[in-house]
Every structure is written in structure tokens, then in C-alpha cells.
Design a protein around this motif. Structure first.
Motif, PDB file in Angstrom:
ATOM      1  N   VAL A   1       3.326  -0.588  -5.710  1.00  0.00           N
ATOM      2  CA  VAL A   1       2.161   0.127  -6.372  1.00  0.00           C
ATOM      3  C   VAL A   1       0.979  -1.069  -6.525  1.00  0.00           C
ATOM      4  O   VAL A   1       0.028  -0.524  -6.246  1.00  0.00           O
ATOM      5  N   LYS A   2       1.301  -2.296  -6.498  1.00  0.00           N
ATOM      6  CA  LYS A   2       0.291  -3.047  -6.274  1.00  0.00           C
ATOM      7  C   LYS A   2      -0.467  -3.047  -4.779  1.00  0.00           C
ATOM      8  O   LYS A   2      -1.532  -3.228  -4.662  1.00  0.00           O
ATOM      9  N   LEU A   3       0.419  -2.947  -3.913  1.00  0.00           N
ATOM     10  CA  LEU A   3      -0.155  -2.662  -2.589  1.00  0.00           C
ATOM     11  C   LEU A   3      -0.940  -1.486  -2.285  1.00  0.00           C
ATOM     12  O   LEU A   3      -1.756  -1.717  -1.558  1.00  0.00           O
TER      13      LEU A   3
ATOM     14  N   THR B   1      -5.039  10.283  -1.151  1.00  0.00           N
ATOM     15  CA  THR B   1      -3.508  10.298  -0.477  1.00  0.00           C
ATOM     16  C   THR B   1      -3.091   9.000  -1.570  1.00  0.00           C
ATOM     17  O   THR B   1      -1.686   9.101  -1.980  1.00  0.00           O
ATOM     18  N   LEU B   2      -3.887   8.165  -1.510  1.00  0.00           N
ATOM     19  CA  LEU B   2      -3.407   6.832  -2.310  1.00  0.00           C
ATOM     20  C   LEU B   2      -3.012   7.264  -3.812  1.00  0.00           C
ATOM     21  O   LEU B   2      -1.956   6.979  -4.394  1.00  0.00           O
ATOM     22  N   ASN B   3      -4.091   8.107  -4.312  1.00  0.00           N
ATOM     23  CA  ASN B   3      -3.771   8.436  -5.530  1.00  0.00           C
ATOM     24  C   ASN B   3      -2.368   9.397  -6.007  1.00  0.00           C
ATOM     25  O   ASN B   3      -1.570   9.042  -6.782  1.00  0.00           O
ATOM     26  N   ALA B   4      -2.243  10.085  -4.902  1.00  0.00           N
ATOM     27  CA  ALA B   4      -1.032  10.857  -5.121  1.00  0.00           C
ATOM     28  C   ALA B   4       0.257  10.092  -4.701  1.00  0.00           C
ATOM     29  O   ALA B   4       1.233  10.275  -5.617  1.00  0.00           O
ATOM     30  N   ALA B   5       0.287   9.025  -3.961  1.00  0.00           N
ATOM     31  CA  ALA B   5       1.158   8.149  -3.642  1.00  0.00           C
ATOM     32  C   ALA B   5       1.572   7.224  -4.943  1.00  0.00           C
ATOM     33  O   ALA B   5       2.647   7.078  -5.277  1.00  0.00           O
ATOM     34  N   THR B   6       0.406   7.067  -5.515  1.00  0.00           N
ATOM     35  CA  THR B   6       0.711   6.087  -6.826  1.00  0.00           C
ATOM     36  C   THR B   6       1.402   6.999  -7.866  1.00  0.00           C
ATOM     37  O   THR B   6       2.377   6.625  -8.670  1.00  0.00           O
ATOM     38  N   ASN B   7       1.043   8.357  -8.127  1.00  0.00           N
ATOM     39  CA  ASN B   7       1.698   9.398  -9.102  1.00  0.00           C
ATOM     40  C   ASN B   7       3.216   9.305  -8.714  1.00  0.00           C
ATOM     41  O   ASN B   7       4.039   9.471  -9.481  1.00  0.00           O
ATOM     42  N   VAL B   8       3.389   9.597  -7.237  1.00  0.00           N
ATOM     43  CA  VAL B   8       4.757   9.538  -6.758  1.00  0.00           C
ATOM     44  C   VAL B   8       5.700   8.372  -7.035  1.00  0.00           C
ATOM     45  O   VAL B   8       6.791   8.332  -7.806  1.00  0.00           O
ATOM     46  N   LEU B   9       5.154   7.318  -7.066  1.00  0.00           N
ATOM     47  CA  LEU B   9       5.947   5.747  -7.388  1.00  0.00           C
ATOM     48  C   LEU B   9       6.040   5.748  -8.937  1.00  0.00           C
ATOM     49  O   LEU B   9       7.107   5.307  -9.256  1.00  0.00           O
ATOM     50  N   ARG B  10       5.215   6.201  -9.578  1.00  0.00           N
ATOM     51  CA  ARG B  10       5.354   6.158 -11.019  1.00  0.00           C
ATOM     52  C   ARG B  10       6.531   7.109 -11.597  1.00  0.00           C
ATOM     53  O   ARG B  10       7.227   6.828 -12.267  1.00  0.00           O
ATOM     54  N   GLN B  11       6.346   8.392 -10.941  1.00  0.00           N
ATOM     55  CA  GLN B  11       7.618   9.250 -11.280  1.00  0.00           C
ATOM     56  C   GLN B  11       8.922   8.850 -10.940  1.00  0.00           C
ATOM     57  O   GLN B  11       9.949   8.964 -11.583  1.00  0.00           O
ATOM     58  N   GLN B  12       8.911   8.049  -9.791  1.00  0.00           N
ATOM     59  CA  GLN B  12      10.246   7.712  -9.460  1.00  0.00           C
ATOM     60  C   GLN B  12      10.585   6.543 -10.189  1.00  0.00           C
ATOM     61  O   GLN B  12      11.784   6.077 -10.384  1.00  0.00           O
ATOM     62  N   ALA B  13       9.633   5.647 -10.451  1.00  0.00           N
ATOM     63  CA  ALA B  13      10.239   4.330 -11.645  1.00  0.00           C
ATOM     64  C   ALA B  13      10.486   4.951 -12.681  1.00  0.00           C
ATOM     65  O   ALA B  13      11.530   4.620 -13.490  1.00  0.00           O
TER      66      ALA B  13
END
Length: 393
Positions: free
Chosen positions: A85-87, A309-321
Motif C-alpha cells: 500500500v505504501k509503494l 488504476t492505482l486507486n483501484a489497486a489500493t481498494n483491492v489491497l484494503r479489501q484483502q487486508a
């Protein structure tokens, strides 16, 4: 040898003292070992029941170790997600910086030595250039070459070269070629990328001055190449970080499966499915290719697409966390339950086999007192026979 004849009183006292000594030895052994049931001889029912309880507690203790390792695997995955997420946030910052950096054209200008150029000037007449030589124009990472000549697909005049450049460099690396009012041939790359014009004769370089005479190059603003390189480097770090977020060979960020068992029969378990949290995986973060057909960071609209795309990736990471966090909660709940159950089983086994030291201590004091009383009673019973002995005195 004939048996020694004992009187009834002495024999009764002797048996009582023998029983007292036996119970005293048993009490001392219980105090020394802390157990009232040490083997099946002492109490078959209690011994085998306690053994069964202790065996189950031992099996559950082994499962507790496995659950603890599963918790560590989930913690490794969680730490990996936090770092990714930081990256991603750093990549978003780079993209926003690129978006805020306005591009200005890179320009190369040159004219014919000794005078202005016109569209009808033949290229073969310019300095060391001749028919058959090639001219290469490079904008960023995109290069195109053309041969000097009158045949189809070749260029013969300055105007032919201008027309070829304007029709060839379109899309990812737009280029504008014109003749200025001062009679100079000007190449302008609106993307701000590095611009180069070279010529050669079948592999032998020809001086650029031979093509353009007095040549100038200017960059009126900065390009976004640096931001693209930084973006791609951070993207590579996501791939490496996801690969390193493993624990004991299980990597939930690369799609591995973690199975956690909660009973010895393996009929109660939790399967935790990993995901491929890489740029090529469900994050779906592309590389800034910077090649033909790809505008890279040169177009603001493309940068905004990357940011989306990066905003969508952040949402994916938060959901997986969140998913991994819920699984971690289940494992920790079962871990606490199993630990309590182990204590219950061991406590039940202890009730069946462990001696009460207070009770055994009280018994020992009572038995020691009884032993002393028995000795005194035996002495009194023996006084009758001693009276007979005095008759012979």
C-alpha cells in the motif's frame, strides 16, 4: 525352626502396626511423587481415564503450535500488504508530480550553410550527404529511418523529408517538421522527449552539420521521462516485495493456500486462500511502456488513467487486508479455545491422579501418631508375659 508363639494381644497389636507402616509408606510415596494414582495397579479406571485426557491434551498442544505458525504466516502477509500500500501511494505521488509538470517541446533547428533552406533543395546537395544515405530521426525511444533518393518510399528534397516526418511520427511520439520563415529546417517534439537527427552511409556516420549546416537544439521545458522511470522502479518493487512476503514457504501474496486444522481428526479446519497481489496479478498495474502506441506520461489523460488504476489497486489491497484480518481473528479465537480446552483436560486428569498434599500430610501425622500408640500398646500387651518371667526370679 518352630514358629514363635505370640499371644493374641501381641499378635493383634503387631498386625495393626504392620498396617500402619504400610499406609505410612503409601502416604510418604504420594507426598514424594505428588500422585495418588501412579499406575493402573493403583486405580485402573482413574489411570486410563487420565491417560486418555492427557493424550488428547498433548494432541491439542501440537495443534496450538501449528495455529501459532498460521498466525505468523497471516501476519507476514498483512505486513506485506501494508508495505505494498505504501509503494502504491508512492507511485500515485509520482504520477501526480508528473501530471503537475507541464511539458514543452524539444526543438532542433538548422539551415543550409551559407543561406536559408527552401523546400525544393535536394538533400543530396547538402554537405556530405548523397543519394543512398539514410536519415534517422529519434524521439524518446521511437526511431524511424528513411533513405535519400527519388524512388518510392525515399526522400529527395527538404520538403519530402518534412512530409515524411510529419506523416511517420504520429501517436505515441508526435513530431512536427517545418521550414521557418528564416529558412531553417525545424524538428519539434511536443512530448518534450529527447530528440535526435542523425545520418549515415551504410553504417558510416555522416556529420549532422552536413545535413543541417548550423544546428541548434533547445529544450524549452522538462519532460516526464524521470517520473516514468521512478514509476516503473516502484512497480518492480511491488513484485519483489510480494515475492518476499512468505513464511516457512507459504506466501499468501503469491496465491498459496494455507490450511489450519483445529482438531486432531482434521475434521475441523480453515482454508485461507492466497491471492496474487502483484502488478501483473489482481492489482493490474501496467508499466509505463514509453514506446510506439503508448503515450506513457506524456498525455495528461493517460496519467489520470494510471492514477485511477492505482486507486483501484489500493481498494483491492484494503479489501484483502480485511479478509486476512477476519481469517486471523478466527484462528486466534480457535487458538484461545484450544488453549482453554487443554487446561480443562489437564485439570480433569489431575483430579483423577494428583494427590492432595494437605490431605496426605494430615494422614502422615495421624499415622505417625498411630504408630507411636501401637508401639506403646504392644509394650503393654507384652507386660503380662514379663510378669510370668518374674516368677522365676
Amino acid at each position: 525352626m518352630a514358629d514363635v508363639v505370640l499371644s493374641g494381644a501381641i499378635r493383634s497389636n503387631l498386625l495393626s502396626m504392620q498396617n500402619t507402616a504400610k499406609m505410612l509408606d503409601q502416604t510418604q510415596l504420594r507426598l514424594a511423587t505428588g500422585l495418588k494414582v501412579r499406575s493402573a495397579i493403583d486405580s485402573p479406571t482413574s489411570f486410563f481415564t487420565a491417560q486418555g485426557l492427557n493424550n488428547r491434551a498433548s494432541d491439542l498442544n501440537s495443534l496450538l503450535d501449528a495455529m501459532g505458525q498460521a498466525v505468523k504466516t497471516l501476519e507476514a502477509a498483512d505486513q506485506g500488504i501494508k508495505s505494498i500500500v505504501k509503494l502504491v501511494e508512492s507511485m500515485k505521488a509520482v504520477a501526480n508530480q508528473a501530471l503537475e509538470t507541464k511539458i514543452k517541446a524539444t526543438v532542433i533547428t538548422g539551415n543550409q550553410t551559407g543561406g536559408p533552406l527552401t523546400g525544393g533543395v535536394t538533400l543530396a546537395s547538402l554537405g556530405a550527404l548523397a543519394t543512398g544515405h539514410s536519415i534517422t530521426v529519434t524521439v524518446g525511444e521511437v526511431s524511424h529511418s528513411v533513405t535519400i533518393g527519388a524512388a518510392s518510399g525515399q526522400v529527395a528534397t527538404v520538403q519530402n523529408l518534412i512530409d515524411w516526418a510529419n506523416t511517420t511520427f504520429v501517436g505515441a511520439e508526435p513530431l512536427t517538421a517545418t521550414l521557418t520563415n528564416e529558412g531553417s529546417l525545424e524538428f519539434s517534439a511536443s512530448s518534450g522527449r529527447d530528440l535526435a537527427v542523425t545520418a549515415d552511409n551504410s553504417g558510416t556516420p555522416v556529420s549532422l552539420a552536413a545535413l543541417l549546416g548550423s544546428r541548434t537544439s533547445s529544450t524549452e521545458g522538462v519532460n516526464r521521462d524521470k517520473f516514468e522511470r521512478d514509476f516503473n522502479n516502484l512497480r518492480d518493487q511491488i513484485e519483489q516485495l510480494a515475492r518476499d512476503a512468505s513464511y516457512k514457504g507459504v506466501n499468501l501474496l503469491k496465491g498459496d493456500l494455507l490450511s489450519v486444522f483445529f482438531n486432531a481428526e482434521q475434521t475441523s479446519q480453515l482454508d485461507i486462500a492466497g491471492v496474487n497481489l502483484t502488478p501483473e496479478g489482481i492489482l493490474n498495474i501496467g508499466t509505463v511502456a514509453n514506446q510506439s502506441g503508448d503515450h506513457g506520461f506524456q498525455a495528461d489523460s493517460d496519467i489520470r488513467t494510471f492514477i485511477d488504476t492505482l486507486n483501484a489497486a489500493t481498494n483491492v489491497l484494503r479489501q484483502q487486508a480485511s479478509t486476512f484480518g477476519a481469517n486471523l481473528g478466527v484462528v486466534q479465537i480457535r487458538q484461545d479455545f484450544t488453549s482453554s480446552l487443554v487446561n480443562t483436560l489437564q485439570g480433569g486428569a489431575a483430579q483423577l491422579t494428583v494427590a492432595d498434599t494437605n490431605e496426605e500430610g494430615a494422614k502422615m501425622l495421624a499415622l505417625q501418631t498411630r504408630q507411636q500408640l501401637g508401639t506403646t500398646a504392644l509394650s503393654l500387651a507384652n507386660q503380662a508375659e514379663q510378669g510370668v518371667l518374674r516368677l522365676f526370679g
